[in-house]
Design an enzyme around this catalytic site. Structure first.
Site, PDB file in Angstrom:
ATOM      1  N   CYS A  51       0.835  -1.209   0.000  1.00 42.87           N
ATOM      2  CA  CYS A  51       0.000   0.000   0.000  1.00 42.87           C
ATOM      3  C   CYS A  51       0.871   1.261   0.000  1.00 42.87           C
ATOM      4  O   CYS A  51       1.834   1.353   0.759  1.00 42.87           O
ATOM      5  CB  CYS A  51      -0.907  -0.009   1.223  1.00 42.87           C
ATOM      6  SG  CYS A  51      -2.024   1.399   1.247  1.00 42.87           S
ATOM      7  N   CYS A  55       0.581   4.755   6.904  1.00 38.97           N
ATOM      8  CA  CYS A  55      -0.016   4.563   8.234  1.00 38.97           C
ATOM      9  C   CYS A  55       0.977   3.807   9.133  1.00 38.97           C
ATOM     10  O   CYS A  55       1.384   2.674   8.808  1.00 38.97           O
ATOM     11  CB  CYS A  55      -1.315   3.792   8.118  1.00 38.97           C
ATOM     12  SG  CYS A  55      -2.409   4.458   6.838  1.00 38.97           S
ATOM     13  N   CYS A  58       0.539   0.067  10.246  1.00 39.55           N
ATOM     14  CA  CYS A  58       0.049  -0.950   9.313  1.00 39.55           C
ATOM     15  C   CYS A  58       1.140  -1.818   8.686  1.00 39.55           C
ATOM     16  O   CYS A  58       2.113  -1.317   8.104  1.00 39.55           O
ATOM     17  CB  CYS A  58      -0.762  -0.294   8.207  1.00 39.55           C
ATOM     18  SG  CYS A  58      -1.572  -1.501   7.142  1.00 39.55           S
ATOM     19  N   CYS A  95     -16.516  -8.921   5.839  1.00 40.22           N
ATOM     20  CA  CYS A  95     -15.857  -7.641   5.590  1.00 40.22           C
ATOM     21  C   CYS A  95     -14.609  -7.854   4.739  1.00 40.22           C
ATOM     22  O   CYS A  95     -13.738  -8.645   5.099  1.00 40.22           O
ATOM     23  CB  CYS A  95     -15.493  -7.014   6.938  1.00 40.22           C
ATOM     24  SG  CYS A  95     -14.618  -5.462   6.767  1.00 40.22           S
ATOM     25  N   CYS A 126     -19.518  -5.694   3.987  1.00 43.02           N
ATOM     26  CA  CYS A 126     -18.748  -4.510   4.325  1.00 43.02           C
ATOM     27  C   CYS A 126     -17.457  -4.533   3.504  1.00 43.02           C
ATOM     28  O   CYS A 126     -16.903  -5.615   3.257  1.00 43.02           O
ATOM     29  CB  CYS A 126     -18.416  -4.507   5.820  1.00 43.02           C
ATOM     30  SG  CYS A 126     -17.518  -3.018   6.346  1.00 43.02           S
ATOM     31  N   CYS A 186     -19.123   2.670   8.593  1.00 44.08           N
ATOM     32  CA  CYS A 186     -18.384   1.962   9.641  1.00 44.08           C
ATOM     33  C   CYS A 186     -17.108   2.772   9.859  1.00 44.08           C
ATOM     34  O   CYS A 186     -16.269   2.863   8.960  1.00 44.08           O
ATOM     35  CB  CYS A 186     -18.055   0.541   9.164  1.00 44.08           C
ATOM     36  SG  CYS A 186     -16.985  -0.358  10.305  1.00 44.08           S
ATOM     37  N   ARG A 264     -17.712  -2.340  17.722  1.00 40.86           N
ATOM     38  CA  ARG A 264     -17.009  -3.585  17.393  1.00 40.86           C
ATOM     39  C   ARG A 264     -15.677  -3.685  18.113  1.00 40.86           C
ATOM     40  O   ARG A 264     -14.816  -2.812  17.973  1.00 40.86           O
ATOM     41  CB  ARG A 264     -16.767  -3.654  15.878  1.00 40.86           C
ATOM     42  CG  ARG A 264     -18.070  -3.571  15.109  1.00 40.86           C
ATOM     43  CD  ARG A 264     -17.903  -3.750  13.613  1.00 40.86           C
ATOM     44  NE  ARG A 264     -19.144  -3.372  12.951  1.00 40.86           N
ATOM     45  CZ  ARG A 264     -20.213  -4.154  12.833  1.00 40.86           C
ATOM     46  NH1 ARG A 264     -20.186  -5.390  13.285  1.00 40.86           N
ATOM     47  NH2 ARG A 264     -21.311  -3.720  12.257  1.00 40.86           N
TER      48      ARG A 264
HETATM   49  N1  SAM Z   1      -6.555   0.487   3.159  1.00 41.68           N
HETATM   50  C1  SAM Z   1      -7.802   0.757   3.714  1.00 41.68           C
HETATM   51  C2  SAM Z   1      -7.805   1.964   4.608  1.00 41.68           C
HETATM   52  O1  SAM Z   1      -6.904   2.116   5.403  1.00 41.68           O
HETATM   53  O2  SAM Z   1      -8.730   2.756   4.521  1.00 41.68           O
HETATM   54  C3  SAM Z   1      -8.437  -0.415   4.427  1.00 41.68           C
HETATM   55  C4  SAM Z   1      -7.660  -1.395   5.286  1.00 41.68           C
HETATM   56  S1  SAM Z   1      -7.015  -0.823   6.837  1.00 41.68           S
HETATM   57  C5  SAM Z   1      -6.044  -2.212   7.266  1.00 41.68           C
HETATM   58  C6  SAM Z   1      -8.375  -0.766   7.960  1.00 41.68           C
HETATM   59  C7  SAM Z   1      -8.109  -0.327   9.375  1.00 41.68           C
HETATM   60  O3  SAM Z   1      -7.478  -1.373  10.109  1.00 41.68           O
HETATM   61  C8  SAM Z   1      -7.225   0.869   9.622  1.00 41.68           C
HETATM   62  O4  SAM Z   1      -7.888   2.082   9.430  1.00 41.68           O
HETATM   63  C9  SAM Z   1      -6.831   0.678  11.063  1.00 41.68           C
HETATM   64  O5  SAM Z   1      -7.725   1.357  11.923  1.00 41.68           O
HETATM   65  C10 SAM Z   1      -6.920  -0.829  11.278  1.00 41.68           C
HETATM   66  N2  SAM Z   1      -5.591  -1.411  11.496  1.00 41.68           N
HETATM   67  C11 SAM Z   1      -4.631  -1.626  10.566  1.00 41.68           C
HETATM   68  N3  SAM Z   1      -3.519  -2.141  11.123  1.00 41.68           N
HETATM   69  C12 SAM Z   1      -3.749  -2.258  12.442  1.00 41.68           C
HETATM   70  C13 SAM Z   1      -2.977  -2.705  13.550  1.00 41.68           C
HETATM   71  N4  SAM Z   1      -1.718  -3.122  13.410  1.00 41.68           N
HETATM   72  N5  SAM Z   1      -3.535  -2.703  14.780  1.00 41.68           N
HETATM   73  C14 SAM Z   1      -4.807  -2.273  14.933  1.00 41.68           C
HETATM   74  N6  SAM Z   1      -5.592  -1.836  13.925  1.00 41.68           N
HETATM   75  C15 SAM Z   1      -5.075  -1.810  12.693  1.00 41.68           C
HETATM   76  C1  DTB Z   2     -11.077  -2.109  11.455  1.00 37.05           C
HETATM   77  O1  DTB Z   2     -11.232  -1.024  12.048  1.00 37.05           O
HETATM   78  N1  DTB Z   2     -10.488  -3.170  11.985  1.00 37.05           N
HETATM   79  C2  DTB Z   2     -10.406  -4.250  11.011  1.00 37.05           C
HETATM   80  C3  DTB Z   2     -11.278  -3.711   9.874  1.00 37.05           C
HETATM   81  N2  DTB Z   2     -11.485  -2.345  10.237  1.00 37.05           N
HETATM   82  C4  DTB Z   2     -10.858  -3.847   8.477  1.00 37.05           C
HETATM   83  C5  DTB Z   2      -8.995  -4.508  10.543  1.00 37.05           C
HETATM   84  C6  DTB Z   2      -8.022  -4.769  11.616  1.00 37.05           C
HETATM   85  C7  DTB Z   2      -6.718  -5.046  10.961  1.00 37.05           C
HETATM   86  C8  DTB Z   2      -5.697  -5.486  11.933  1.00 37.05           C
HETATM   87  C9  DTB Z   2      -4.347  -5.596  11.382  1.00 37.05           C
HETATM   88  C10 DTB Z   2      -4.122  -6.671  10.379  1.00 37.05           C
HETATM   89  O2  DTB Z   2      -4.602  -7.839  10.547  1.00 37.05           O
HETATM   90  O3  DTB Z   2      -3.419  -6.413   9.405  1.00 37.05           O
HETATM   91 FE1  SF4 Z   3      -2.769   1.203   3.408  1.00 38.50          FE
HETATM   92 FE2  SF4 Z   3      -2.649   0.016   5.748  1.00 38.50          FE
HETATM   93 FE3  SF4 Z   3      -3.013   2.623   5.635  1.00 38.50          FE
HETATM   94 FE4  SF4 Z   3      -4.994   0.970   4.854  1.00 38.50          FE
HETATM   95  S1  SF4 Z   3      -4.180   1.165   6.901  1.00 38.50           S
HETATM   96  S2  SF4 Z   3      -4.254   2.803   3.805  1.00 38.50           S
HETATM   97  S3  SF4 Z   3      -3.771  -0.712   3.983  1.00 38.50           S
HETATM   98  S4  SF4 Z   3      -1.185   1.516   4.930  1.00 38.50           S
END
Ligand code: SAM
Ligand code: DTB
Ligand code: SF4
Length: 328
Positions: A51, A55, A58, A95, A126, A186, A264
């Site tokens: 990506c 973030c 992530c 989702c 979702c 959401c 959630r």
């Molecule tokens: N790329 C898309 C976006 O960010 O809009 C969707 C996927 S992203 C993984 C969805 C959400 O997962 C993020 O906004 C974040 O709140 C949560 N998330 C991602 N990595 C995480 C982590 N290591 N621990 C907790 N929550 C996480």
């Molecule tokens: C959200 O707020 N939590 C879920 C869903 N939206 C997509 C994702 C959590 C992702 C946790 C980190 C991972 O497994 O990569």
């Molecule tokens: Fe990309 Fe992860 Fe950020 Fe979603 S949360 S925009 S997958 S870097």
């Protein structure tokens, strides 16, 4: 439903004696929700890794050194197969997440076909694909997408410490497009990223003062992934894990300020004790992600969840059941 909460009011909820806060949150919860019913949701990463966003939490960011391989968008058939398995395992909601800044036009047809197919199985649908234009939101909505997940993640003040490639305002704009398309919003975020109590207040304030409350509010506890900015920065420090009681407080204040929303209990559950999870349910959480995997990180697993539900006398919500009970 009130959307004019002040930060002072939200701060005052956080400051209540813990038992008073829980009592108040649970009272609100019982007024609007079936108290022993918890929705089971299954997550599927339909496009993993690579990506372009930065973030800091992530594992899928191209900036993170997690060794995660960037993959292409999954085939529709494989997604539907996975949804069928989720349904068979008792999930009411499916989702689908993609590691994109935003979906490309060329992917829209496949995404809409996925939505229609999953919806036809009787599952709530979702997706979380990054930013959307108004037109993309309309197309997903028309295909039958029930909810779109797009998180504010933290307070406006703390946001710049976590993400620099996408602004808070851009997130608000996407939420506006989702709302205008008729899909349910959401929207939640992450606690345990080294933010202050005041940031948690500001985060819930941002959610609870949107033009409408998000119908679904995921509260994630940071999963500290080695190789990510936050995973590495917090490792070995006292901030590495959010205090359990503070996490439960956050859930409770979300419940009180957004009474009808599904709250959630999302990422981070794997490292929570059964007792902490039980307190989260008491505080108003009424949905969890089940299965062994979230998007890229581990999850408690269906066996552990079934055992916990049995112990607590909780019942999975069925997809036919209205998530919200009639309010007075
Ligand atoms: N790329 C898309 C976006 O960010 O809009 C969707 C996927 S992203 C993984 C969805 C959400 O997962 C993020 O906004 C974040 O709140 C949560 N998330 C991602 N990595 C995480 C982590 N290591 N621990 C907790 N929550 C996480
Ligand atoms: C959200 O707020 N939590 C879920 C869903 N939206 C997509 C994702 C959590 C992702 C946790 C980190 C991972 O497994 O990569
Ligand atoms: Fe990309 Fe992860 Fe950020 Fe979603 S949360 S925009 S997958 S870097």
């Amino acid at each position: 439903m009130r959307t004019d909460w002040t930060r002072a009011e939200i701060g005052a909820f956080f400051n209540l004696p813990f038992l008073d806060l829980l009592y108040q949150a649970h009272t609100v919860h019982r007024r609007y929700h079936a108290p022993n019913h918890v929705q089971l949701s299954t997550l599927l990463s339909i496009k993993t890794g690579g990506c372009p966003e930065d973030c800091g939490y992530c594992s899928q960011s191209a900036f993170a050194k997690t060794g995660l391989k960037a993959e292409k968008l999954m085939d529709v058939e494989a997604v539907l197969q996975s949804a069928a398995e989720a349904k068979a395992n008792g999930s009411g909601r499916f989702c689908m997440g993609a590691a994109w800044r935003e979906p490309k036009e060329r992917d829209m047809d496949a995404l809409c076909t996925m939505v229609a197919g999953v919806k036809a199985m009787g599952l709530e649908t979702c997706m979380t694909l990054g930013m959307l234009t108004g037109d993309q939101a309309e197309r997903l909505s028309a295909a039958g997408l029930d909810y779109y997940n797009h998180n504010l993640d933290t307070s406006p003040e703390h946001y710049g410490e976590v993400i620099t490639t996408r602004t808070y305002q851009e997130r608000l704009d996407t939420l506006g497009h989702v709302r205008a398309s008729g899909m349910a919003v959401c929207c939640g975020g992450i606690v345990g990223m080294g933010e202050s109590r005041e940031d948690r207040v500001g985060f819930l304030h941002a959610l609870a003062t949107l033009p409408e409350h998000p119908q679904s509010v995921p509260i994630n506890a940071l999963v500290p992934v080695p190789g990510t900015v936050l995973g590495d920065m917090l490792a070995g420090t006292p901030l590495a894990k959010i205090d359990d009681i503070e996490f439960v407080r956050t859930v409770a204040v979300a419940r009180i300020t957004m009474p009808r929303s599904m709250v959630r209990l999302s990422a981070g559950r794997e490292s929570m004790s059964e007792s902490t999870q039980a307190l989260c349910f008491l505080a108003g959480a009424n949905s969890i992600f089940t299965g062994d995997k979230l998007l890229t990180t581990g999850n408690a697993g269906a066996g552990a969840d079934a055992a916990l539900f049995e112990k607590l006398g909780l019942v999975p919500m069925t997809s036919e059941e209205p998530a919200r009970v009639a309010a007075e």
